[in-house]
Design a protein around this motif. Structure first.
Motif, PDB file in Angstrom:
ATOM      1  N   ALA A   1      34.203  44.608  39.223  1.00 48.49           N
ATOM      2  CA  ALA A   1      34.317  45.953  39.788  1.00 48.49           C
ATOM      3  C   ALA A   1      32.999  46.350  40.432  1.00 48.49           C
ATOM      4  CB  ALA A   1      34.704  46.972  38.714  1.00 48.49           C
ATOM      5  N   THR A   2      33.077  47.241  41.411  1.00 46.86           N
ATOM      6  CA  THR A   2      31.873  47.797  42.014  1.00 46.86           C
ATOM      7  C   THR A   2      31.182  48.725  41.021  1.00 46.86           C
ATOM      8  OG1 THR A   2      33.295  49.453  43.067  1.00 46.86           O
ATOM      9  CG2 THR A   2      32.579  47.581  44.418  1.00 46.86           C
ATOM     10  N   ALA A   3      29.965  49.144  41.348  1.00 47.96           N
ATOM     11  CA  ALA A   3      29.137  49.891  40.402  1.00 47.96           C
ATOM     12  C   ALA A   3      29.816  51.152  39.906  1.00 47.96           C
ATOM     13  CB  ALA A   3      27.792  50.232  41.049  1.00 47.96           C
ATOM     14  N   GLY A   4      30.477  51.887  40.806  1.00 49.01           N
ATOM     15  CA  GLY A   4      31.126  53.133  40.423  1.00 49.01           C
ATOM     16  C   GLY A   4      32.588  52.990  40.077  1.00 49.01           C
ATOM     17  N   GLY A   5      33.105  51.768  40.113  1.00 48.53           N
ATOM     18  CA  GLY A   5      34.487  51.531  39.718  1.00 48.53           C
ATOM     19  C   GLY A   5      35.530  51.904  40.748  1.00 48.53           C
ATOM     20  N   ARG A   6      35.124  52.188  41.983  1.00 52.62           N
ATOM     21  CA  ARG A   6      36.133  52.530  43.004  1.00 52.62           C
ATOM     22  C   ARG A   6      36.991  51.323  43.339  1.00 52.62           C
ATOM     23  NH1 ARG A   6      36.933  56.528  46.913  1.00 52.62           N
ATOM     24  NH2 ARG A   6      38.025  55.822  48.790  1.00 52.62           N
ATOM     25  N   TYR A   7      36.391  50.127  43.340  1.00 54.93           N
ATOM     26  CA  TYR A   7      37.134  48.911  43.662  1.00 54.93           C
ATOM     27  C   TYR A   7      37.120  47.974  42.459  1.00 54.93           C
ATOM     28  CZ  TYR A   7      36.596  50.770  48.351  1.00 54.93           C
ATOM     29  OH  TYR A   7      36.628  51.601  49.446  1.00 54.93           O
ATOM     30  N   ILE A   8      38.300  47.649  41.975  1.00 52.28           N
ATOM     31  CA  ILE A   8      38.463  46.764  40.825  1.00 52.28           C
ATOM     32  C   ILE A   8      39.218  45.525  41.280  1.00 52.28           C
ATOM     33  CG2 ILE A   8      39.457  46.494  38.514  1.00 52.28           C
ATOM     34  CD1 ILE A   8      39.164  49.522  38.153  1.00 52.28           C
ATOM     35  N   ILE A   9      38.567  44.370  41.194  1.00 52.11           N
ATOM     36  CA  ILE A   9      39.200  43.091  41.538  1.00 52.11           C
ATOM     37  C   ILE A   9      40.023  42.635  40.348  1.00 52.11           C
ATOM     38  CG2 ILE A   9      38.786  40.763  42.402  1.00 52.11           C
ATOM     39  CD1 ILE A   9      35.868  41.784  43.001  1.00 52.11           C
ATOM     40  N   ALA A  10      41.256  42.232  40.599  1.00 51.53           N
ATOM     41  CA  ALA A  10      42.138  41.897  39.482  1.00 51.53           C
ATOM     42  C   ALA A  10      43.128  40.815  39.876  1.00 51.53           C
ATOM     43  CB  ALA A  10      42.892  43.150  39.016  1.00 51.53           C
ATOM     44  N   LEU A  11      43.708  40.211  38.862  1.00 50.05           N
ATOM     45  CA  LEU A  11      44.905  39.383  39.030  1.00 50.05           C
ATOM     46  C   LEU A  11      46.082  40.204  38.543  1.00 50.05           C
ATOM     47  CD1 LEU A  11      43.758  35.874  37.704  1.00 50.05           C
ATOM     48  CD2 LEU A  11      43.775  36.714  40.070  1.00 50.05           C
ATOM     49  N   ALA A  12      47.138  40.245  39.338  1.00 45.48           N
ATOM     50  CA  ALA A  12      48.306  41.051  38.989  1.00 45.48           C
ATOM     51  C   ALA A  12      49.576  40.261  39.257  1.00 45.48           C
ATOM     52  CB  ALA A  12      48.322  42.355  39.798  1.00 45.48           C
ATOM     53  N   PRO A  13      50.648  40.532  38.499  1.00 39.98           N
ATOM     54  CA  PRO A  13      51.924  39.864  38.777  1.00 39.98           C
ATOM     55  C   PRO A  13      52.417  40.229  40.176  1.00 39.98           C
ATOM     56  CG  PRO A  13      51.960  40.998  36.650  1.00 39.98           C
ATOM     57  CD  PRO A  13      50.722  41.455  37.356  1.00 39.98           C
ATOM     58  N   ARG A  14      53.043  39.300  40.817  1.00 38.17           N
ATOM     59  CA  ARG A  14      53.593  39.572  42.153  1.00 38.17           C
ATOM     60  C   ARG A  14      54.696  40.620  42.065  1.00 38.17           C
ATOM     61  NH1 ARG A  14      51.836  36.378  45.991  1.00 38.17           N
ATOM     62  NH2 ARG A  14      50.997  34.335  45.469  1.00 38.17           N
ATOM     63  N   THR A  15      54.712  41.508  43.040  1.00 40.20           N
ATOM     64  CA  THR A  15      55.772  42.522  43.073  1.00 40.20           C
ATOM     65  C   THR A  15      57.116  41.894  43.425  1.00 40.20           C
ATOM     66  OG1 THR A  15      55.159  42.998  45.371  1.00 40.20           O
ATOM     67  CG2 THR A  15      54.187  44.386  43.658  1.00 40.20           C
ATOM     68  N   LYS A  16      57.071  40.809  44.215  1.00 42.28           N
ATOM     69  CA  LYS A  16      58.288  40.085  44.575  1.00 42.28           C
ATOM     70  C   LYS A  16      58.093  38.614  44.205  1.00 42.28           C
ATOM     71  CE  LYS A  16      59.469  43.180  48.407  1.00 42.28           C
ATOM     72  NZ  LYS A  16      59.744  43.268  49.866  1.00 42.28           N
ATOM     73  N   PRO A  17      58.381  38.268  42.949  1.00 41.41           N
ATOM     74  CA  PRO A  17      58.154  36.890  42.497  1.00 41.41           C
ATOM     75  C   PRO A  17      58.953  35.878  43.313  1.00 41.41           C
ATOM     76  CG  PRO A  17      58.592  38.359  40.643  1.00 41.41           C
ATOM     77  CD  PRO A  17      58.921  39.124  41.884  1.00 41.41           C
ATOM     78  N   ASP A  18      58.331  34.734  43.586  1.00 39.99           N
ATOM     79  CA  ASP A  18      58.961  33.634  44.300  1.00 39.99           C
ATOM     80  C   ASP A  18      58.785  32.378  43.451  1.00 39.99           C
ATOM     81  OD1 ASP A  18      59.659  31.496  45.957  1.00 39.99           O
ATOM     82  OD2 ASP A  18      58.954  32.501  47.765  1.00 39.99           O
ATOM     83  N   PRO A  19      59.867  31.726  43.067  1.00 38.70           N
ATOM     84  CA  PRO A  19      59.731  30.534  42.209  1.00 38.70           C
ATOM     85  C   PRO A  19      58.943  29.411  42.860  1.00 38.70           C
ATOM     86  CG  PRO A  19      61.982  30.763  43.051  1.00 38.70           C
ATOM     87  CD  PRO A  19      61.275  32.030  43.381  1.00 38.70           C
ATOM     88  N   ASN A  20      58.797  29.459  44.188  1.00 38.34           N
ATOM     89  CA  ASN A  20      58.060  28.412  44.892  1.00 38.34           C
ATOM     90  C   ASN A  20      56.592  28.759  45.089  1.00 38.34           C
ATOM     91  OD1 ASN A  20      60.401  26.779  45.270  1.00 38.34           O
ATOM     92  ND2 ASN A  20      61.024  28.129  46.951  1.00 38.34           N
ATOM     93  N   GLU A  21      56.146  29.910  44.588  1.00 36.73           N
ATOM     94  CA  GLU A  21      54.764  30.319  44.744  1.00 36.73           C
ATOM     95  C   GLU A  21      54.161  30.672  43.388  1.00 36.73           C
ATOM     96  OE1 GLU A  21      54.467  33.441  47.670  1.00 36.73           O
ATOM     97  OE2 GLU A  21      54.200  31.966  49.262  1.00 36.73           O
TER      98      GLU A  21
END
Length: 350
Positions: free
Chosen positions: A318-338
């Motif tokens: 995350a940036t110093a003030g927390g405005r931008y948080i880098i994350a891993l998140a589940p796909r909103t539209k899962p694809d079995p091939n990805e």
């Protein structure tokens, strides 16, 4: 018709009492007025941006770099194809001091200038598809890039070791405005592309005066380095075939994050806490059971704010003030091939 109006008239003391009650209902207690910094009980507004909206390949590396004050961040999603063939990247840039952010797909490489006021990138185009005849996309790419077909053909390179695919790179820059709210800021921040077929790798000179364009790869390998460099003036577009003899290239340190692979599971249940500071308040960005939250840790706070949900996934940085948080998140539209998860950036607006 009312025959006895005096019987309906209220005594003067009653009228005065009613007026006072009505006036009291319109008054505001200014002693409870709060500033933005005081409204710690208000939940922040959170939006999410995928780092790469293009193809994710067979595997995808996630990396990021911070400015020296950690208020700006560049996040890169670098996918690779079968046998690590070249696949275009996606990137996200955010600067919490300037309040500016942008995202772009289909680039071969991207790099911030040493002062973090410019972003240089090499835009990716396919000029020959896998089963093509050698000229199937040249005319279309020529129209989109304003580069003639002969230059595109000469500047193209093999983008697959198993087919006839060929690609080109086109350099571009984004000038980050000091104040994105100014009228002319939109023109300044718009990507500016140059009619040049070069830019497989992108660097900056240490003084930030020139964008260094790397030569095309000798092999169809995603992480193939460039051996020679040209110098491009980002202000005028003037191209010099070689870098000046006394020029040195800036070295931006990227943090290598996880590599996402369909065959390798990712633990999305927990990640180490990340400390951020907003004014006089401190918080931890915590990831537990697949949910990212902001937890106040201010030592002097008598009544700490309740944890605030940011979103699904696990936080990486995350940036110093927390405005931008880098994350891993589940796909909103899962694809079995990805890959089941993707790199995203949560933008937290207080």
């Amino acid at each position: 018709m009312v025959k006895n109006s005096s019987a309906l008239r209220a005594p003067p003391n009653v009228v005065a009492l009613i007026a006072l009650i009505g006036l009291a209902g319109c008054l505001v207690d200014t002693s409870k007025k709060e500033s933005t910094a005081d409204t710690t009980h208000l939940a922040p507004v959170v939006t999410v941006t995928p780092v790469n909206r293009g193809t994710h390949g067979m595997a995808e590396r996630v990396m990021w770099a911070f400015s020296p004050d950690r208020k700006a961040v560049l996040v890169v999603a670098d996918p690779g194809g079968v046998e690590n063939e070249p696949v275009p990247n996606g990137f996200f840039f955010g600067d919490e001091a300037r309040g500016f952010q942008t995202q772009m797909d289909s680039v071969w490489d991207v790099e911030p200038s040493p002062d973090w006021k410019w972003i240089g990138f090499g835009r990716a185009y396919t000029v020959v598809s896998g089963g093509g005849t050698g000229t199937d996309l040249l005319i279309d790419v020529s129209r989109r890039t304003a580069i003639d077909t002969a230059t595109l053909r000469a500047g193209s390179f093999a983008s697959s070791g198993m087919s006839m695919s060929r690609a080109v790179a086109q350099p571009g820059v984004i000038h980050i405005p000091d104040n994105p709210r100014e009228i002319a800021a939109g023109d300044s921040a718009a990507p500016k592309l140059f009619p040049i077929a070069r830019g497989w790798r992108i660097r900056w000179t240490v003084d930030g005066s020139a964008l260094a364009l790397g030569n095309s790869p000798g092999r169809a390998i995603d992480n193939e380095p460039s051996q020679t460099w040209s110098a491009l003036d980002p202000l005028t577009g003037a191209l010099h075939g070689t870098l000046p003899a006394n020029s040195k290239l800036a070295d931006v340190k990227f943090t290598q994050g996880p590599t996402l692979d369909r065959s390798l599971p990712i633990d999305m249940s927990h990640s180490p806490p990340i400390q951020i500071q907003r004014g006089n308040q401190t918080f931890n960005v915590q990831s537990e059971r697949g949910v990212i939250t902001l937890v106040e840790t201010t030592a002097s706070a008598a009544n700490k704010a309740a944890p605030r949900v940011v979103g699904a996934g696990i936080a990486l940085a995350a940036t110093a003030g927390g405005r931008y948080i880098i994350a891993l998140a589940p796909r909103t539209k899962p694809d079995p091939n990805e890959i089941a998860v993707e790199p995203v950036v949560y933008t937290v607006t207080w």
